[in-house]
Design an enzyme around this catalytic site. Structure first.
Site, PDB file in Angstrom:
ATOM      1  N   THR A  21       0.827  -1.213   0.000  1.00 16.32           N
ATOM      2  CA  THR A  21       0.000   0.000   0.000  1.00 16.32           C
ATOM      3  C   THR A  21       0.858   1.259   0.000  1.00 16.32           C
ATOM      4  O   THR A  21       1.985   1.241   0.516  1.00 16.32           O
ATOM      5  CB  THR A  21      -0.906  -0.003   1.252  1.00 16.32           C
ATOM      6  N   TYR A  72      -1.640  -0.496  11.087  1.00 18.33           N
ATOM      7  CA  TYR A  72      -1.843  -1.161   9.790  1.00 18.33           C
ATOM      8  C   TYR A  72      -0.671  -0.884   8.854  1.00 18.33           C
ATOM      9  O   TYR A  72      -0.039  -1.811   8.340  1.00 18.33           O
ATOM     10  CB  TYR A  72      -3.156  -0.683   9.146  1.00 18.33           C
ATOM     11  N   LYS A  97       2.268  -3.413   7.253  1.00 16.93           N
ATOM     12  CA  LYS A  97       2.487  -3.608   5.812  1.00 16.93           C
ATOM     13  C   LYS A  97       3.936  -3.251   5.445  1.00 16.93           C
ATOM     14  O   LYS A  97       4.564  -3.911   4.615  1.00 16.93           O
ATOM     15  CB  LYS A  97       1.517  -2.747   4.988  1.00 16.93           C
ATOM     16  N   GLU A 122       0.332   3.539   1.868  1.00 16.26           N
ATOM     17  CA  GLU A 122       0.355   4.023   3.259  1.00 16.26           C
ATOM     18  C   GLU A 122       1.700   3.776   3.933  1.00 16.26           C
ATOM     19  O   GLU A 122       1.985   4.358   4.979  1.00 16.26           O
ATOM     20  CB  GLU A 122      -0.798   3.398   4.062  1.00 16.26           C
TER      21      GLU A 122
HETATM   22  P1  NAD Z   1     -10.018  -7.020   2.487  1.00 11.87           P
HETATM   23  O1  NAD Z   1      -9.975  -6.726   3.960  1.00 11.87           O
HETATM   24  O2  NAD Z   1     -11.265  -6.700   1.721  1.00 11.87           O
HETATM   25  O3  NAD Z   1      -9.730  -8.571   2.247  1.00 11.87           O
HETATM   26  C1  NAD Z   1      -8.732  -9.273   2.927  1.00 11.87           C
HETATM   27  C2  NAD Z   1      -8.931 -10.765   2.648  1.00 11.87           C
HETATM   28  O4  NAD Z   1      -7.862 -11.453   3.288  1.00 11.87           O
HETATM   29  C3  NAD Z   1     -10.244 -11.318   3.205  1.00 11.87           C
HETATM   30  O5  NAD Z   1     -10.832 -12.193   2.263  1.00 11.87           O
HETATM   31  C4  NAD Z   1      -9.789 -12.093   4.441  1.00 11.87           C
HETATM   32  O6  NAD Z   1     -10.637 -13.201   4.756  1.00 11.87           O
HETATM   33  C5  NAD Z   1      -8.402 -12.547   4.030  1.00 11.87           C
HETATM   34  N1  NAD Z   1      -7.533 -12.801   5.187  1.00 11.87           N
HETATM   35  C6  NAD Z   1      -7.330 -11.993   6.262  1.00 11.87           C
HETATM   36  N2  NAD Z   1      -6.474 -12.599   7.113  1.00 11.87           N
HETATM   37  C7  NAD Z   1      -6.114 -13.776   6.560  1.00 11.87           C
HETATM   38  C8  NAD Z   1      -5.241 -14.818   6.951  1.00 11.87           C
HETATM   39  N3  NAD Z   1      -4.572 -14.777   8.108  1.00 11.87           N
HETATM   40  N4  NAD Z   1      -5.089 -15.889   6.133  1.00 11.87           N
HETATM   41  C9  NAD Z   1      -5.777 -15.956   4.947  1.00 11.87           C
HETATM   42  N5  NAD Z   1      -6.630 -15.004   4.539  1.00 11.87           N
HETATM   43  C10 NAD Z   1      -6.786 -13.914   5.330  1.00 11.87           C
HETATM   44  O7  NAD Z   1      -8.757  -6.293   1.883  1.00 11.87           O
HETATM   45  P2  NAD Z   1      -8.561  -5.567   0.463  1.00 11.87           P
HETATM   46  O8  NAD Z   1      -9.055  -4.177   0.575  1.00 11.87           O
HETATM   47  O9  NAD Z   1      -9.060  -6.450  -0.608  1.00 11.87           O
HETATM   48  O10 NAD Z   1      -6.966  -5.497   0.405  1.00 11.87           O
HETATM   49  C11 NAD Z   1      -6.209  -6.558  -0.161  1.00 11.87           C
HETATM   50  C12 NAD Z   1      -4.745  -6.221  -0.065  1.00 11.87           C
HETATM   51  O11 NAD Z   1      -4.487  -4.994  -0.737  1.00 11.87           O
HETATM   52  C13 NAD Z   1      -4.252  -6.024   1.368  1.00 11.87           C
HETATM   53  O12 NAD Z   1      -2.978  -6.596   1.474  1.00 11.87           O
HETATM   54  C14 NAD Z   1      -4.188  -4.513   1.526  1.00 11.87           C
HETATM   55  O13 NAD Z   1      -3.185  -4.161   2.461  1.00 11.87           O
HETATM   56  C15 NAD Z   1      -3.820  -4.083   0.122  1.00 11.87           C
HETATM   57  N6  NAD Z   1      -4.275  -2.746  -0.286  1.00 11.87           N
HETATM   58  C16 NAD Z   1      -5.583  -2.395  -0.178  1.00 11.87           C
HETATM   59  C17 NAD Z   1      -5.985  -1.139  -0.631  1.00 11.87           C
HETATM   60  C18 NAD Z   1      -7.446  -0.712  -0.579  1.00 11.87           C
HETATM   61  O14 NAD Z   1      -7.760   0.423  -0.934  1.00 11.87           O
HETATM   62  N7  NAD Z   1      -8.369  -1.579  -0.194  1.00 11.87           N
HETATM   63  C19 NAD Z   1      -5.058  -0.243  -1.162  1.00 11.87           C
HETATM   64  C20 NAD Z   1      -3.712  -0.640  -1.247  1.00 11.87           C
HETATM   65  C21 NAD Z   1      -3.344  -1.900  -0.821  1.00 11.87           C
HETATM   66  P1  TYD Z   2     -10.656   4.242   4.507  1.00 13.05           P
HETATM   67  O1  TYD Z   2     -11.665   3.843   3.471  1.00 13.05           O
HETATM   68  O2  TYD Z   2     -10.724   3.608   5.853  1.00 13.05           O
HETATM   69  O3  TYD Z   2      -9.229   4.043   3.837  1.00 13.05           O
HETATM   70  P2  TYD Z   2      -7.755   4.513   4.369  1.00 13.05           P
HETATM   71  O4  TYD Z   2      -7.859   4.933   5.768  1.00 13.05           O
HETATM   72  O5  TYD Z   2      -6.963   3.249   4.215  1.00 13.05           O
HETATM   73  O6  TYD Z   2      -7.344   5.605   3.447  1.00 13.05           O
HETATM   74  O7  TYD Z   2     -10.757   5.804   4.721  1.00 13.05           O
HETATM   75  C1  TYD Z   2     -10.602   6.721   3.639  1.00 13.05           C
HETATM   76  C2  TYD Z   2     -10.678   8.122   4.192  1.00 13.05           C
HETATM   77  O8  TYD Z   2     -12.008   8.347   4.691  1.00 13.05           O
HETATM   78  C3  TYD Z   2      -9.759   8.351   5.374  1.00 13.05           C
HETATM   79  O9  TYD Z   2      -9.245   9.685   5.294  1.00 13.05           O
HETATM   80  C4  TYD Z   2     -10.658   8.224   6.592  1.00 13.05           C
HETATM   81  C5  TYD Z   2     -11.998   8.711   6.074  1.00 13.05           C
HETATM   82  N1  TYD Z   2     -13.187   8.089   6.708  1.00 13.05           N
HETATM   83  C6  TYD Z   2     -14.212   8.903   7.206  1.00 13.05           C
HETATM   84  O10 TYD Z   2     -14.156  10.145   7.150  1.00 13.05           O
HETATM   85  N2  TYD Z   2     -15.301   8.291   7.778  1.00 13.05           N
HETATM   86  C7  TYD Z   2     -15.405   6.937   7.876  1.00 13.05           C
HETATM   87  O11 TYD Z   2     -16.415   6.439   8.440  1.00 13.05           O
HETATM   88  C8  TYD Z   2     -14.363   6.124   7.341  1.00 13.05           C
HETATM   89  C9  TYD Z   2     -14.431   4.631   7.418  1.00 13.05           C
HETATM   90  C10 TYD Z   2     -13.266   6.740   6.761  1.00 13.05           C
END
Ligand code: NAD
Ligand code: TYD
Length: 343
Positions: free
Chosen positions: A130, A158, A162, A132
């Site tokens: 990420t 978090y 990562k 982040e």
């Molecule tokens: P998510 O929380 O929607 O999904 C995570 C998945 O991992 C779930 O299906 C969960 O059951 C599985 N999981 C959790 N712990 C586990 C374990 N110990 N063993 C096996 N499976 C496990 O997450 P996401 O938003 O799809 O993110 C996926 C990846 O992308 C993560 O590594 C996250 O750090 C990274 N990422 C996410 C974003 C975003 O905007 N969502 C952005 C950049 C990077």
């Molecule tokens: P989020 O979707 O949790 O992603 P990340 O923190 O990984 O960027 O949050 C996106 C932005 O929205 C972040 O600045 C926090 C804000 N936020 C709110 O203002 N209200 C909410 O209820 C949530 C979940 C996030």
């Protein structure tokens, strides 16, 4: 360049981005064998994978990436060429409440997967990371962006977990010669996004005429990427990316939180009076912004979906798939919501 028929283990494939990646890969490479390894935590939904469960080139395995025995057994059975690790605890607010499971899954789970890769041999281990890990940027310096050279400087449990995983991945490359790549992506949005994150939470609450909880003044900026564009970038990296390299993924789609919430209200015909300013997140990062020059230049990746189109597609998906998210918000997730939001 990797171009033979591949067996790929996709961890976390029942979550948001992982499931979109499973769909992308099965569609684009119908000959590949795709195995989803997922623990099915609160964030994983087997119902999401229902459309591919019967596909003979797809297998779902319920297991924890920290469970060495289960992971090794799967490697013995499937002899994977590539592992793409999406599995993680992914929600910043939950990491602030209780960091322990983040360290366990995000760091120790990554180590367990890489140990299996070393033992059994693979052609690529890809770590989904990420932006982040770079910390945040000030709002008054719009000229600044995260490059792959930006120092790691994390803010939340978090992002720290990562970052620790990323360092371990690079260490396994240097020390053991493990063929790794890392991608660091900005905030994703799109179908199957768990409704605890900003965009799906606001859509679900607005549709239920519930308050829309905006942290602080809503001025924090995120660089939004449509999930399909992220999947295409990872596809390119695992096939053509250089071993040992980090690639930033993002598309210059910076938006303030409050503006997104207003767009959602307007699109759903809801009054902005639903917006409720709540206490700010502890240590809240101000701005994320990716410089994607490296992946543009080396792999020819470009984001294809503009935010104005992607957000409408996403809202439509939530309107068309109410059962998917209504089941989630009526279950265990409700306890989390009640604890976090006093509104
Ligand atoms: P998510 O929380 O929607 O999904 C995570 C998945 O991992 C779930 O299906 C969960 O059951 C599985 N999981 C959790 N712990 C586990 C374990 N110990 N063993 C096996 N499976 C496990 O997450 P996401 O938003 O799809 O993110 C996926 C990846 O992308 C993560 O590594 C996250 O750090 C990274 N990422 C996410 C974003 C975003 O905007 N969502 C952005 C950049 C990077
Ligand atoms: P989020 O979707 O949790 O992603 P990340 O923190 O990984 O960027 O949050 C996106 C932005 O929205 C972040 O600045 C926090 C804000 N936020 C709110 O203002 N209200 C909410 O209820 C949530 C979940 C996030």
């Amino acid at each position: 360049m990797i171009n033979k028929i591949m067996t790929i283990i996709i961890t976390g494939g029942a979550g948001f981005i992982g499931s979109n990646f499973v769909f992308h890969m099965l569609k684009k490479y119908p000959d590949y064998r795709i195995i989803c390894l997922d623990k099915l935590t609160y964030a994983g939904n087997l119902s999401t994978l229902a459309p591919v469960m019967e596909n003979s080139n797809f297998r779902f395995v319920k297991a924890d990436i920290c469970d060495r025995e289960a992971v090794y057994k799967l490697f013995e059975e499937e002899n994977p060429d590539i592992v793409v690790n999406f599995a993680a605890e992914s929600h910043v607010d939950r990491s602030i409440e209780d960091p322990g499971i983040f360290l366990q899954t995000n760091i120790m789970g990554t180590a367990t997967l890489m140990n299996a890769c070393r033992k059994y041999g693979i052609v690529r281990y890809h770590q989904v990371s990420t932006d982040e890990v770079y910390g945040d940027l000030p709002l008054d310096r719009p000229d600044l962006f995260f490059t792959e050279e930006t120092p790691i400087h994390t803010s939340s449990p978090y992002s720290s977990s990562k970052a620790a995983a990323d360092l371990l991945v690079l260490a396994y490359h240097r020390t053991y010669g493990l063929p790794v790549t890392i991608s660091r992506c900005s905030n994703n949005y799109g179908p199957y996004h768990f409704p605890e994150k900003l965009i799906p939470l606001m859509i679900a609450n607005a549709l239920n005429d519930k308050p829309l909880p905006v942290y602080g003044e809503g001025l924090n900026v995120r660089d939004w990427l449509y999930v399909e564009d992220h999947c295409k970038a990872i596809d390119l990296i695992i096939h053509n990316g250089k071993i040992g390299e980090v690639y930033n993924i993002g598309g210059h789609n910076e938006m303030k939180n409050i503006d997104i919430v207003k767009i959602i209200c307007k699109a759903l015909g809801k009054l902005e009076s639903l917006i409720t300013y709540v206490s700010d997140r502890k240590g809240h990062d101000m701005r994320y912004a990716i410089d994607p020059t490296k992946i543009y230049n080396e792999l020819g990746w470009r984001p294809e979906t503009m935010f104005k189109d992607g957000i409408h597609k996403t809202i439509q998906w939530y309107l068309d798939n109410k059962e998917w998210w209504e089941t989630i918000i009526s279950g265990e997730y409700q306890n989390y919501y009640d604890k976090m939001y006093d509104i």
